[in-house]
Write an enzyme that holds these catalytic residues in place. Structure first.
Site, mmCIF file in Angstrom:
data_model
loop_
_atom_site.group_PDB
_atom_site.id
_atom_site.type_symbol
_atom_site.label_atom_id
_atom_site.label_comp_id
_atom_site.label_asym_id
_atom_site.label_seq_id
_atom_site.Cartn_x
_atom_site.Cartn_y
_atom_site.Cartn_z
ATOM 1 N N GLY A 30 0.424 -1.098 -0.516
ATOM 2 C CA GLY A 30 -0.417 0.477 -0.033
ATOM 3 C C GLY A 30 0.845 1.493 0.295
ATOM 4 N N HIS A 36 4.732 2.048 -7.474
ATOM 5 C CA HIS A 36 2.823 0.689 -7.508
ATOM 6 C C HIS A 36 2.461 1.156 -9.401
ATOM 7 C CE1 HIS A 36 3.771 1.088 -3.711
ATOM 8 N NE2 HIS A 36 4.146 0.563 -3.945
ATOM 9 N N SER A 193 9.460 5.888 -3.331
ATOM 10 C CA SER A 193 9.319 4.933 -2.194
ATOM 11 C C SER A 193 8.114 5.714 -0.954
ATOM 12 C CB SER A 193 10.844 4.612 -0.718
ATOM 13 O OG SER A 193 10.181 4.328 -0.022
#
Ligand code: PAF
Length: 518
Positions: A30, A36, A193
């Protein structure tokens, strides 16, 4: 988009929706960021169904690490997944995934765990994070077993994790392809990150120095330096100006085995971990000591093979004739009288056959084809092989075996290859990716011309256009090796261009993009 918090719900959903569709899986903890989202985008490109897991895995945190504080913005993550076109999110609790056998205080000691090889876990981050990669390997194995995807996507930023998971999949014969995706960076060069949000503004302003220092080593590498000590000292000198930074390690290892390197032979992973205050950041670059790869993809009928063969000749690179490899296997299948429906037998043959291509120009077609040492250059051009090769090449097991062989032949670079999925699947790290295309009308016109020249029965332009459209649709929607343009490919539309002009354009691009950086 569906959200599941239980394995039972997820399993039932997948049973109903998987059918013949490929499933792409993006495991995350998450706090999603553009890194992502790039994994999700790639998974969307390559699969019909995309599943994302959001699970902050306690097993990969030591008691002194940030498990409790780790950001958990679930609502926001779900919104991002929905916008990115994710089909299902799996967000279980630790108890749902591990049962009551797990608790933070005993770090999951009652659980069966997956232990990756010590040489891979005792270097780089493994030194300061004992047990971390065991926790990662355990949760990823569980998630892969639940989702059973065709492909699972991981970022290159966690290069050690990626290498360990590739080894895990290979050693345990997990039926999944582990896909590594490039690092995504902020404009400053700082790799995205989830932990960047812990940085104070002044730390955030300093953090891009990590990438700057790695780039400094890359410049030294490109000037010919291969030695560990010199490359590491280039990183150190790049970090000299940073104040609030505690370097944990700067290491040079092999990207696949993670074995420490004294010299970069074929490739080297130069990795760094450093703390800005209490926030630990990692970054890396891969130093490639190989000649470039040029990948040329595109729809049928744009003259890809002629262009590719000529580009290879002009650039003095090897033409990796993937078509010849499928022909060689087809020849062997016919020789051994194996039924074309017997996919398991053909797969076995593909995995046992060693196909080599040489650059010997005397054969007339650009090189010789050796199958287990036997010269089959002429034999594979027979009528019988031509009539059967497309059936053999369409078998998923054959494609996966021959892609491995193509990657092995291309691992030292210096090749030009063409196909439908060379830049997306076979050589996703190719230095130059070209997507060669032409309008349907132009391709129909060229095809009509070919038919005339070969004195074959004529077809109207309308018929030819309809055929081409149908073929494009089939090629881009087929489950095995579908035609797709890689996101970093350069598109060349060949309408109105002669073959020589197309070749010249590719050669120019090569000199601009590739020669400049090697
Ligand atoms: O990279 C991560 O976010 C995690 O390590 C992973 C792969 C999701 C396992 O928890």
């Amino acid at each position: 988009m569906r959200l599941f918090t239980t394995a039972a719900g997820l399993r039932c959903y997948l049973e109903r929706h998987r059918r013949a569709a490929d499933v792409g899986f993006v495991p995350t903890m998450g706090a999603l960021h553009p890194g992502h989202l790039s994994l999700i985008e790639r998974a969307k490109c390559e699969n019909a169904l995309v599943v994302v897991s959001i699970f902050v895995n306690p097993l990969q945190f030591s008691p002194t690490e940030d498990f409790q504080q780790y950001p958990r913005p679930l609502e926001q993550d779900l919104r991002l997944c929905e916008q990115a076109g994710v089909d299902a999110v799996f967000a279980p609790t630790p108890v749902e995934l591990y049962g009551n056998r797990w608790s933070m205080s005993n770090s999951g000691t009652q659980l069966t765990q997956v232990v990756p090889p010590t040489p891979m876990t005792s270097v780089l981050c493994g030194r300061s994070r004992p047990g971390h990669f065991q926790g990662v390997a355990t949760v990823v194995t569980k998630l892969l077993n639940l989702v059973q995807p065709e492909r699972a996507y991981f970022g290159q930023k966690d290069a050690q994790q990626l290498a360990i998971l590739r080894r895990l999949a290979a050693d345990l014969n997990l039926p999944v392809t582990i896909v590594g995706c490039p690092i995504v960076r902020e404009e400053s060069g700082l790799a995205y990150s989830s932990r960047n949000q812990y940085l104070t503004p002044s730390q955030k302003a300093q953090a891009p120095i990590l990438y700057g220092a790695l780039q400094q080593a890359e410049t030294v590498f490109q000037a010919g330096e291969r030695d560990r000590v010199s490359l590491i000292s280039a990183v150190k000198s790049g970090l000299a100006l940073a104040q609030d930074i505690q370097v944990e390690y700067i290491e040079l290892v092999h990207p696949t085995t993670l074995a420490p390197l004294e010299q970069v032979e074929d490739s080297g992973l130069l990795a760094i971990a450093a703390r800005f205050g209490s926030t630990r950041l990692i970054d890396n670059i891969v130093l490639q000591n190989r000649k470039p790869i040029v990948a040329i993809d595109g729809p049928a009928g744009v003259g890809k093979s002629t262009v590719t063969r000529q580009v290879a000749k002009v650039l003095g690179l090897m033409y990796l004739d993937t078509g010849a490899m499928y022909r060689a296997l087809t020849w062997r299948v016919l020789q051994e009288d194996i039924h074309l429906d017997d996919e398991p037998k053909i797969a076995e043959l593909a995995s046992l056959s060693q196909i080599y291509l040489t650059t010997d120009e005397s054969s007339g077609s650009g090189g010789r084809v050796l199958l287990d040492g036997e010269d089959v250059t002429k034999a594979i051009r027979s009528q019988n092989v031509t009539a059967n090769v497309s059936v053999i090449a369409a078998l998923p097991a054959v494609r996966s075996e021959l892609v491995k062989q193509q990657q092995r032949l291309g691992c030292k670079g210096g090749i030009v290859a063409e196909g439908r999925d060379i830049g997306t699947h076979v050589f996703p790290d190719a230095e130059l990716k070209i997507f060669l295309t032409a309008s349907v009308q132009e391709r129909a016109r060229r095809r009509q011309q070919d038919l005339k020249e070969q004195e074959l029965p004529e077809m109207s332009l309308e018929e030819l256009e309809r055929d081409i459209q149908q073929r494009d649709f089939r090629d881009s929607t087929r489950a095995v090796a579908p035609l797709r343009k890689a996101s970093d490919a350069i598109e060349i539309t060949t309408d109105g261009l002669s073959i020589d002009q197309v070749i010249e354009r590719i050669v120019t691009l090569y000199h601009q993009r590739v020669s400049a950086s090697v």
